[in-house]
Design a protein around this motif. Structure first.
Motif, PDB file in Angstrom:
ATOM      1  N   LEU A 159       0.575  -1.141  -0.088  1.00  0.00           N
ATOM      2  CA  LEU A 159      -0.045  -0.022   0.543  1.00  0.00           C
ATOM      3  C   LEU A 159       1.142   1.186   0.035  1.00  0.00           C
ATOM      4  O   LEU A 159       2.279   1.474  -0.356  1.00  0.00           O
ATOM      5  CB  LEU A 159      -0.540   0.011   0.988  1.00  0.00           C
ATOM      6  N   TRP A 166      -5.101   4.878   1.454  1.00  0.00           N
ATOM      7  CA  TRP A 166      -5.498   2.998   1.710  1.00  0.00           C
ATOM      8  C   TRP A 166      -6.782   3.057   0.731  1.00  0.00           C
ATOM      9  O   TRP A 166      -6.630   2.068  -0.433  1.00  0.00           O
ATOM     10  CB  TRP A 166      -5.533   2.594   2.700  1.00  0.00           C
ATOM     11  N   ILE A 170      -7.262   0.196  -2.718  1.00  0.00           N
ATOM     12  CA  ILE A 170      -7.627  -0.757  -2.156  1.00  0.00           C
ATOM     13  C   ILE A 170      -9.173  -1.453  -2.925  1.00  0.00           C
ATOM     14  O   ILE A 170      -9.685  -0.509  -2.186  1.00  0.00           O
ATOM     15  CB  ILE A 170      -8.058  -1.333  -0.464  1.00  0.00           C
ATOM     16  N   VAL A 252      -2.733  -7.331  -2.213  1.00  0.00           N
ATOM     17  CA  VAL A 252      -3.866  -6.446  -2.736  1.00  0.00           C
ATOM     18  C   VAL A 252      -4.270  -6.146  -3.962  1.00  0.00           C
ATOM     19  O   VAL A 252      -3.448  -5.907  -5.409  1.00  0.00           O
ATOM     20  CB  VAL A 252      -3.120  -4.528  -2.499  1.00  0.00           C
ATOM     21  N   CYS A 254      -5.853  -3.486  -6.334  1.00  0.00           N
ATOM     22  CA  CYS A 254      -6.355  -2.392  -6.470  1.00  0.00           C
ATOM     23  C   CYS A 254      -7.533  -2.076  -7.483  1.00  0.00           C
ATOM     24  O   CYS A 254      -7.705  -2.824  -8.070  1.00  0.00           O
ATOM     25  CB  CYS A 254      -4.886  -1.400  -6.986  1.00  0.00           C
TER      26      CYS A 254
END
Length: 392
Positions: A159, A166, A170, A252, A254
């Motif tokens: 991140l 954040w 996310i 993660v 995105c």
């Protein structure tokens, strides 16, 4: 940087000291604490020369005091539970490694957060039992919070450094799980699993309780709960996938569709080094990943028939605040009963799910006393249920 290590004789504590020993010019140990391992704590005090050593048990503290005096150590030994918070909140301490396992580590972790320390969090209960309360305390104390768990550290590393961004980045958090020793085992045979089999993790060397949690994948359920609070992400945006090689520690996804992944050998010194030095990087002592020796990186969905504990995370997170404390307490009691051969492996899930059904939170638990009350209700409920099930 002066550091207090809470739980220095445990696995995380020992690994933390290993990383610190590689950078004596950068880090100084301010205080070390342990529950019962007097001899090991004495050895650590001789090597790292902290100003304070703390043992909550007064008798153990007295033994440590005598032992250090015979070795000519100048470390001052403090006894009693209150001393944990004293060395945690001391103005001389810049950072606190919160590595005390269980509910005993919750209060000092909260104290570090309230005192605005750089908090290296390895205590699951802080977020599983008291997630909302803990994060409010972090915000109010203006503490720096850095996850030490390998999966959450991986997400953290993927991140932006600006935490305010954040939520803009996310789309989904993907936590990886090894699948433990029963990833390919027929679910119909799990009733015969022994504690020895459950503790034989294929990738990691861990304590018995967390090894059983890995075998049931309750550890991943608890990590889902932690991720919800650490990254202020709604439960439906958190996913768990099985990755047997334990090379990709988490990912993660995105909002633009790209996926950021953190990779490396399975060595806890890496996330510890990250939490100590971020945003800088320092040597951890871990081996380097050799891509030419990787046979494959595979991913698969978790089978809820084999791992029925995993969905309990989302169930608890969508229930009233405090339900995750019930989940954690019931699981601790059930796992302890299994390790003492008072409960079958497959009955761990049944005990936890039934306690979740009967110990309800009529209103959101807002205080630590509220949460400890729920914790006790859940433990008593689990013990009563195990007694009704009877001996194996």
């Amino acid at each position: 940087m002066r550091i207090t290590v809470l739980g220095s004789t445990g696995s995380i504590g020992r690994n933390t000291l290993n990383v610190l020993s590689q950078h004596p010019e950068r880090y100084e140990v301010f205080a070390l604490t342990a529950a019962s391992q007097v001899d090991l704590l004495a050895e650590q005090c001789i090597q790292f020369k902290p100003r304070y050593a703390v043992m909550p048990d007064e008798a153990a503290a007295a033994r440590l005091r005598v032992l250090l005096q015979t070795k000519g150590s100048t470390t001052e030994v403090l006894g009693g539970a209150h001393a944990l918070e004293e060395v945690t909140c001391a103005p001389e301490a810049d950072a606190v490694m919160a590595a005390i396992v269980g509910a005993a580590g919750l209060k000092p972790a909260l104290a570090a957060a309230a005192a605005g320390k750089r908090l290296l969090l390895a205590n699951k209960e802080a977020l599983v039992v008291a997630g909302a309360l803990f994060m409010r305390t972090v915000e109010q104390g203006k503490a720096g919070l850095f996850p030490v768990d390998s999966e959450h550290s991986a997400v953290f590393q993927c991140l932006p450094q600006d935490r305010q961004k954040w939520g803009q980045v996310i789309e989904k958090i993907i936590l990886t799980a090894s699948g433990g020793p029963f990833r390919t085992r027929d679910p119909a045979t799990l009733s015969s699993v022994t504690p020895e089999e459950a503790c034989a993790h294929p990738n990691w060397r861990m304590g018995r309780k967390i090894s059983v949690d890995s075998a049931t994948m309750m550890n991943k359920a608890l990590e889902v709960i932690e991720a919800r609070w650490l990254f202020d992400t709604q439960p439906e945006r958190i996913e768990a996938v099985i990755h047997p090689q334990s090379v990709v520690h988490s990912m993660v996804q995105c909002v633009d569709g790209s996926v950021m992944a953190q990779m490396g050998v399975p060595d806890m010194r890496v996330p510890i080094a990250v939490s100590l030095a971020w945003p800088e990087r320092v040597e951890s002592g871990a081996q380097r990943l050799d891509f030419t020796h990787l046979s494959a990186l595979t991913f698969e969905a978790a089978d809820n028939k084999r791992f029925p504990c995993l969905p309990l995370a989302w169930q608890a997170l969508t229930a009233p605040e405090g339900t995750t404390a019930v989940l954690n307490a019931a699981n601790e009691v059930a796992v302890e009963a299994f390790l003492h051969k008072q409960l079958r492996f497959d009955q761990i899930y049944h005990v936890v799910s039934e306690v979740l059904e009967h110990v309800t939170c009529s209103a959101a638990a807002k205080t630590l006393d509220d949460l400890f009350d729920l914790d006790m209700q859940a433990r008593n409920g689990a013990l009563s249920l195990i007694q009704r099930i009877g001996p194996l």
